[in-house]
Design an enzyme around this catalytic site. Structure first.
Site, PDB file in Angstrom:
ATOM      1  N   VAL A 225       4.399  11.852 -19.828  1.00  0.00           N
ATOM      2  CA  VAL A 225       3.264  12.090 -20.729  1.00  0.00           C
ATOM      3  C   VAL A 225       1.956  12.051 -19.951  1.00  0.00           C
ATOM      4  O   VAL A 225       0.882  11.975 -20.548  1.00  0.00           O
ATOM      5  CB  VAL A 225       3.232  11.061 -21.878  1.00  0.00           C
ATOM      6  CG1 VAL A 225       4.402  11.265 -22.818  1.00  0.00           C
ATOM      7  CG2 VAL A 225       3.193   9.630 -21.329  1.00  0.00           C
ATOM      8  N   ARG A 227       0.612  13.980 -16.421  1.00  0.00           N
ATOM      9  CA  ARG A 227       0.159  15.326 -16.071  1.00  0.00           C
ATOM     10  C   ARG A 227       1.328  16.114 -15.491  1.00  0.00           C
ATOM     11  O   ARG A 227       2.133  15.588 -14.705  1.00  0.00           O
ATOM     12  CB  ARG A 227      -0.996  15.274 -15.063  1.00  0.00           C
ATOM     13  CG  ARG A 227      -2.322  14.836 -15.673  1.00  0.00           C
ATOM     14  CD  ARG A 227      -2.869  15.894 -16.623  1.00  0.00           C
ATOM     15  NE  ARG A 227      -4.171  15.554 -17.171  1.00  0.00           N
ATOM     16  CZ  ARG A 227      -4.356  14.962 -18.350  1.00  0.00           C
ATOM     17  NH1 ARG A 227      -3.314  14.611 -19.082  1.00  0.00           N
ATOM     18  NH2 ARG A 227      -5.584  14.712 -18.795  1.00  0.00           N
ATOM     19  N   ASP A 251       6.119  16.111 -22.241  1.00  0.00           N
ATOM     20  CA  ASP A 251       4.988  16.625 -23.005  1.00  0.00           C
ATOM     21  C   ASP A 251       4.074  17.464 -22.130  1.00  0.00           C
ATOM     22  O   ASP A 251       3.261  18.230 -22.649  1.00  0.00           O
ATOM     23  CB  ASP A 251       4.196  15.464 -23.625  1.00  0.00           C
ATOM     24  CG  ASP A 251       3.045  15.951 -24.487  1.00  0.00           C
ATOM     25  OD1 ASP A 251       3.316  16.655 -25.480  1.00  0.00           O
ATOM     26  OD2 ASP A 251       1.875  15.644 -24.161  1.00  0.00           O
ATOM     27  N   GLU A 256       1.922  25.469 -17.527  1.00  0.00           N
ATOM     28  CA  GLU A 256       1.707  25.452 -18.971  1.00  0.00           C
ATOM     29  C   GLU A 256       1.017  26.734 -19.419  1.00  0.00           C
ATOM     30  O   GLU A 256       0.060  27.164 -18.775  1.00  0.00           O
ATOM     31  CB  GLU A 256       0.866  24.235 -19.378  1.00  0.00           C
ATOM     32  CG  GLU A 256       1.560  22.925 -19.150  1.00  0.00           C
ATOM     33  CD  GLU A 256       0.799  21.706 -19.693  1.00  0.00           C
ATOM     34  OE1 GLU A 256      -0.315  21.889 -20.237  1.00  0.00           O
ATOM     35  OE2 GLU A 256       1.318  20.584 -19.570  1.00  0.00           O
ATOM     36  N   HIS A 275       2.319  19.536 -24.845  1.00  0.00           N
ATOM     37  CA  HIS A 275       1.096  18.856 -24.414  1.00  0.00           C
ATOM     38  C   HIS A 275       0.258  18.416 -25.618  1.00  0.00           C
ATOM     39  O   HIS A 275      -0.937  18.721 -25.718  1.00  0.00           O
ATOM     40  CB  HIS A 275       0.280  19.755 -23.486  1.00  0.00           C
ATOM     41  CG  HIS A 275      -0.634  18.986 -22.584  1.00  0.00           C
ATOM     42  ND1 HIS A 275      -1.004  19.420 -21.326  1.00  0.00           N
ATOM     43  CD2 HIS A 275      -1.265  17.781 -22.741  1.00  0.00           C
ATOM     44  CE1 HIS A 275      -1.817  18.547 -20.769  1.00  0.00           C
ATOM     45  NE2 HIS A 275      -1.997  17.537 -21.615  1.00  0.00           N
ATOM     46  N   VAL A 276       0.899  17.673 -26.505  1.00  0.00           N
ATOM     47  CA  VAL A 276       0.227  17.220 -27.729  1.00  0.00           C
ATOM     48  C   VAL A 276       0.250  15.702 -27.875  1.00  0.00           C
ATOM     49  O   VAL A 276      -0.085  15.184 -28.941  1.00  0.00           O
ATOM     50  CB  VAL A 276       0.854  17.870 -28.982  1.00  0.00           C
ATOM     51  CG1 VAL A 276       0.581  19.367 -29.009  1.00  0.00           C
ATOM     52  CG2 VAL A 276       2.363  17.593 -29.057  1.00  0.00           C
TER      53      VAL A 276
END
Length: 314
Positions: A225, A227, A251, A256, A275-276
């Site tokens: 979670v 980077r 995540d 991305e 990525h939330v």
């Protein structure tokens, strides 16, 4: 002071001036170089071509907890300006999301979600299909605000929690111990759950690669979670394919959005969120609170909060 530019924060200049009468907020209209030349402080991303005009600038407030690597270009790193960031403004959201990922993987929920799509009733009563958190050991890589909160929450389930960190030496609440980064390879073989929360810096880029994955317990669950660039996705995919990990919950990703043809999408032992982890209420207000507090401190000549080691990017 140069104000933020996005619509969500359009009222920040007026609020700053009302709260701190000693502040004059400059609006970067027209020639931005002329505006930044008058500024003692700025908020946002400062391109290198504008930095050349920032003769008076002493403080730059980054708009994110972990700005993109290009935020810290060499000229900014060498410049005497103090940089602060927005870390710890969504710790609770990221920690809750992390626990959701851990619990989902520990209880095998991805499989049942897949069965639900085809209306399959297929209970798995194999004891090995569940990871009992009260008997598990977790390794938190990065014991900062997010890592500390994740460890505290896991400890509430009875999980034995240890951490590694480049700066933190005192164990946060719920942690059995925090070790230096050099101990990482020794600690990994004992961890049932490995949670990565570190920022993307020169030291952490590609941290989890094929060599490090060799030290993971084959039954371990891995969660990232922090980077995306801290994990080499090809190496992680290979480890999963070879059965050297039980599963992964991600995540953030090296690329991305994650390409639609990437093999991780189709793996039943992988849980993906886009990525939330930081999503949640009050984000703008929390960022404004940091900006307001730091502006107050800047005016008073007090140390700023969330200062960044520019060379290390955190």
């Amino acid at each position: 002071m140069v104000p933020p530019q996005d619509a969500e924060n359009a009222d920040w200049p007026g609020r700053l001036e009302a709260a701190l009468p000693g502040v004059r907020v400059l609006r970067p209209e027209g020639d931005a170089g002329e505006v930044i030349a008058q500024a003692d402080a700025a908020y946002g991303v400062l391109p290198e071509e504008l930095l050349a005009h920032a003769a008076r600038l002493r403080w730059l407030q980054a708009p994110q907890a972990g700005p993109a690597p290009e935020f810290y270009y060499p000229a900014l790193v060498e410049h005497p300006v103090t940089v602060t960031n927005m870390r710890d403004t969504y710790t609770d959201h990221v920690a809750a999301h992390t626990l959701a990922l851990v619990l989902a993987m520990a209880r095998g929920l991805p499989r049942y979600l897949e069965d639900q799509q085809t209306a399959q009733w297929a209970p798995d009563w194999d004891p090995g299909s569940v990871l009992p958190l009260g008997e598990a050991s977790a390794l938190i890589i990065g014991a900062g605000a997010v890592g500390a909160e994740v460890g505290r929450l896991l400890a509430e389930f009875g999980t034995t929690v240890v951490g590694v960190d480049a700066r933190i030496t005192q164990a946060p609440k719920g942690f059995k111990a925090v070790h230096p980064v050099e101990a990482l390879e020794q600690l990994l073989p004992e961890a049932d759950i490995v949670v990565l929360t570190v920022p993307h810096t020169p030291a952490t880029e590609g941290l989890v690669d094929a060599a490090l994955l060799q030290h993971f317990k084959p039954t371990a669950l891995f969660v990232n979670v922090g980077r995306g660039p801290t994990v080499r996705l090809d190496d992680l995919t290979e480890a999963l394919e070879q059965g050297r990990l039980k599963g992964a919950a991600l995540d953030v990703f090296e690329t991305e959005p994650l390409p639609p043809n990437h093999p991780l999408w189709a793996r039943p032992d992988v849980l993906i969120t886009p990525h939330v982890a930081g999503a949640g209420p009050h984000a703008a207000e929390r960022r404004f609170a940091v900006l307001l507090e730091n502006t107050r401190r800047f005016l008073a000549g007090d140390p700023l909060i969330n200062q960044v080691d520019k060379a290390q990017r955190f």
